[in-house]
Motif scaffolding. Structure first.
Motif, PDB file in Angstrom:
ATOM      1  N   ALA A   1       2.243   1.968  -3.491  1.00 22.65           N
ATOM      2  CA  ALA A   1       0.803   2.478  -4.258  1.00 22.65           C
ATOM      3  C   ALA A   1       0.714   3.729  -3.918  1.00 22.65           C
ATOM      4  O   ALA A   1       0.344   4.615  -4.803  1.00 22.65           O
ATOM      5  CB  ALA A   1      -0.340   1.389  -4.026  1.00 22.65           C
ATOM      6  N   LEU A   2       0.684   4.471  -2.671  1.00 23.72           N
ATOM      7  CA  LEU A   2       0.579   5.557  -2.454  1.00 23.72           C
ATOM      8  C   LEU A   2       1.766   6.494  -3.178  1.00 23.72           C
ATOM      9  O   LEU A   2       1.491   7.637  -3.531  1.00 23.72           O
ATOM     10  CB  LEU A   2       0.565   5.750  -0.987  1.00 23.72           C
ATOM     11  CG  LEU A   2       0.737   7.263  -0.490  1.00 23.72           C
ATOM     12  CD1 LEU A   2      -0.757   7.957  -0.912  1.00 23.72           C
ATOM     13  CD2 LEU A   2       0.914   7.366   1.145  1.00 23.72           C
TER      14      LEU A   2
ATOM     15  N   ALA B   1       0.794  -1.337  -0.190  1.00 25.19           N
ATOM     16  CA  ALA B   1       0.072   0.022  -0.053  1.00 25.19           C
ATOM     17  C   ALA B   1       0.916   1.209   0.092  1.00 25.19           C
ATOM     18  O   ALA B   1       0.559   2.138  -0.719  1.00 25.19           O
ATOM     19  CB  ALA B   1      -0.870   0.037   1.151  1.00 25.19           C
TER      20      ALA B   1
ATOM     21  N   SER C   1      -7.478   6.024  -3.391  1.00 27.75           N
ATOM     22  CA  SER C   1      -8.013   4.924  -2.303  1.00 27.75           C
ATOM     23  C   SER C   1      -8.089   3.591  -2.757  1.00 27.75           C
ATOM     24  O   SER C   1      -7.802   2.759  -2.167  1.00 27.75           O
ATOM     25  CB  SER C   1      -8.993   5.594  -1.527  1.00 27.75           C
ATOM     26  OG  SER C   1     -10.286   5.545  -2.330  1.00 27.75           O
TER      27      SER C   1
ATOM     28  N   TYR D   1      -6.771   2.276  -5.577  1.00 31.65           N
ATOM     29  CA  TYR D   1      -5.556   1.535  -5.647  1.00 31.65           C
ATOM     30  C   TYR D   1      -4.795   1.215  -4.398  1.00 31.65           C
ATOM     31  O   TYR D   1      -3.920   0.207  -4.646  1.00 31.65           O
ATOM     32  CB  TYR D   1      -4.889   2.860  -6.430  1.00 31.65           C
ATOM     33  CG  TYR D   1      -3.374   2.426  -7.149  1.00 31.65           C
ATOM     34  CD1 TYR D   1      -3.504   1.200  -7.957  1.00 31.65           C
ATOM     35  CD2 TYR D   1      -2.158   3.180  -6.940  1.00 31.65           C
ATOM     36  CE1 TYR D   1      -2.123   1.208  -8.919  1.00 31.65           C
ATOM     37  CE2 TYR D   1      -1.193   2.749  -7.552  1.00 31.65           C
ATOM     38  CZ  TYR D   1      -1.105   1.791  -8.479  1.00 31.65           C
ATOM     39  OH  TYR D   1      -0.004   1.504  -9.298  1.00 31.65           O
ATOM     40  N   LEU D   2      -4.826   2.045  -3.429  1.00 35.94           N
ATOM     41  CA  LEU D   2      -4.232   1.550  -2.140  1.00 35.94           C
ATOM     42  C   LEU D   2      -4.783  -0.049  -1.688  1.00 35.94           C
ATOM     43  O   LEU D   2      -4.222  -0.540  -1.345  1.00 35.94           O
ATOM     44  CB  LEU D   2      -4.319   2.553  -1.164  1.00 35.94           C
ATOM     45  CG  LEU D   2      -3.118   3.536  -0.882  1.00 35.94           C
ATOM     46  CD1 LEU D   2      -2.884   4.493  -2.255  1.00 35.94           C
ATOM     47  CD2 LEU D   2      -3.318   4.384   0.319  1.00 35.94           C
TER      48      LEU D   2
ATOM     49  N   ALA E   1      -2.971  -3.463  -1.521  1.00 36.23           N
ATOM     50  CA  ALA E   1      -2.687  -4.155  -0.133  1.00 36.23           C
ATOM     51  C   ALA E   1      -3.084  -5.601  -0.191  1.00 36.23           C
ATOM     52  O   ALA E   1      -2.601  -6.539   0.143  1.00 36.23           O
ATOM     53  CB  ALA E   1      -3.481  -3.367   1.032  1.00 36.23           C
TER      54      ALA E   1
END
Length: 318
Positions: A105-106, A102, A210, A212-213, A217
């Protein structure tokens, strides 16, 4: 009278679709009675299915194409492997894996979602290849081509399979519920017409980020499970072909349905293993299957099964 008949027809259709989904769960659990290689493949399919479900959510309900999912899958695997080698307990290592994915990704999503369309696909591919290159060259940390071995860790294959299937089913159920919330409805609206939704004052950038995160995860968690399952982590798992494989699974099963992604992962895993047992040209066979799917079942094979066997039109979230 007509309304009652319509309700009965819908109830019957939903019941048959429910039986079809339970049949899919049964296929995942059947190898428990067989053991050996079938059980190994079924566990592989369940874990890859979790990553495929995440991509299906991202692509089919968020409208975000990605060829960088292998980076999250591999990062999850390396995180759990390195954490275990550092002496951390298994539970903490499994928690760190999706958090690391995550975080990646952020960092990448802040740039990826400044653009749109084909440029998102190109950027996710580029970032994914950067992570692959780092894992491949950073031999002191990742082992390079030699990879990381987790042979010292022993988890009973039956237990691992049950946990993998349980997590997969929990993810499908949780994500289906999420899609029915205002958040999920907004994502669907953004997928259909982002410009219009943005003009209404909705921060579409943060909605997509969000999502995408969340999907990163889940993919990282799947990667950590694959590391424990295979007892080995290779930088080649981060290569873009792994992302393409996940995309094939989603397209085979159907990008608009989470159950379709599970079916696509199961189908791909067992077909690839079966065909490769007697020829090295298994890619040609799988490619032909994908072409036939695109030509004659554009929504995917799972929606086709739901219509033919489920007795009704498959729902987008199914």
């Amino acid at each position: 009278m007509m309304a009652e008949l319509s309700r009965e027809a819908r109830a019957g259709s939903n019941g048959r679709q429910g039986l079809l989904r339970w049949g899919l769960v049964g296929l995942l659990l059947l190898p428990l009675a067989l053991g050996g290689y079938p059980l190994y493949l079924a566990t592989e399919a369940a874990l890859l299915g979790l990553a495929a479900v995440a991509l299906s959510l991202l692509l089919g309900h968020g409208g975000v194409p990605s060829l960088g999912q292998a980076a999250f899958l591999g990062l999850g695997a390396y995180t759990v492997g390195l954490a275990l080698k550092a002496g951390l307990p298994l539970g903490l290592a499994l928690l760190l894996a999706p958090l690391a994915a995550a975080l990646l990704a952020l960092l990448t999503g802040l740039l990826v979602f400044r653009t749109h369309g084909i440029f998102i696909l190109m950027l996710t591919l580029a970032f994914g290849q950067m992570v692959y290159s780092a894992a491949h060259k950073w031999t002191g940390l990742t082992g390079g081509d030699d990879g990381l071995s987790l042979s010292g860790l022993s988890i009973h294959p039956v237990l691992l399979h049950l946990v993998a299937v349980g997590v997969l089913l929990a993810a499908v159920g949780g994500l289906r519920a999420l899609l029915q919330t205002p958040y999920g409805k907004t994502l669907e609206a953004i997928r259909q017409n982002e410009e219009k939704i943005r003009s209404l004052g909705v921060p579409t950038f943060y909605y997509k980020l969000s999502l995408y995160l969340l999907t990163a995860a889940l993919t990282g968690l799947a990667g950590s499970g694959l590391a424990l399952h295979r007892s080995f982590i290779s930088p080649h798992d981060l290569f873009w072909l792994t992302s393409a494989t996940l995309m094939v699974m989603v397209l085979l099963g159907g990008s608009r349905g989470l159950w379709g992604a599970v079916f696509g992962a199961l189908l791909y895993t067992f077909v690839q293993a079966w065909v490769s047992s007697f020829t090295d040209l298994w890619g040609l066979f799988v490619g032909s299957l994908l072409v036939l799917t695109v030509l004659f079942a554009r929504e995917g094979l799972w929606p086709l099964l739901e219509r033919r066997l489920g007795g009704g039109r498959a729902g987008a979230e199914g």
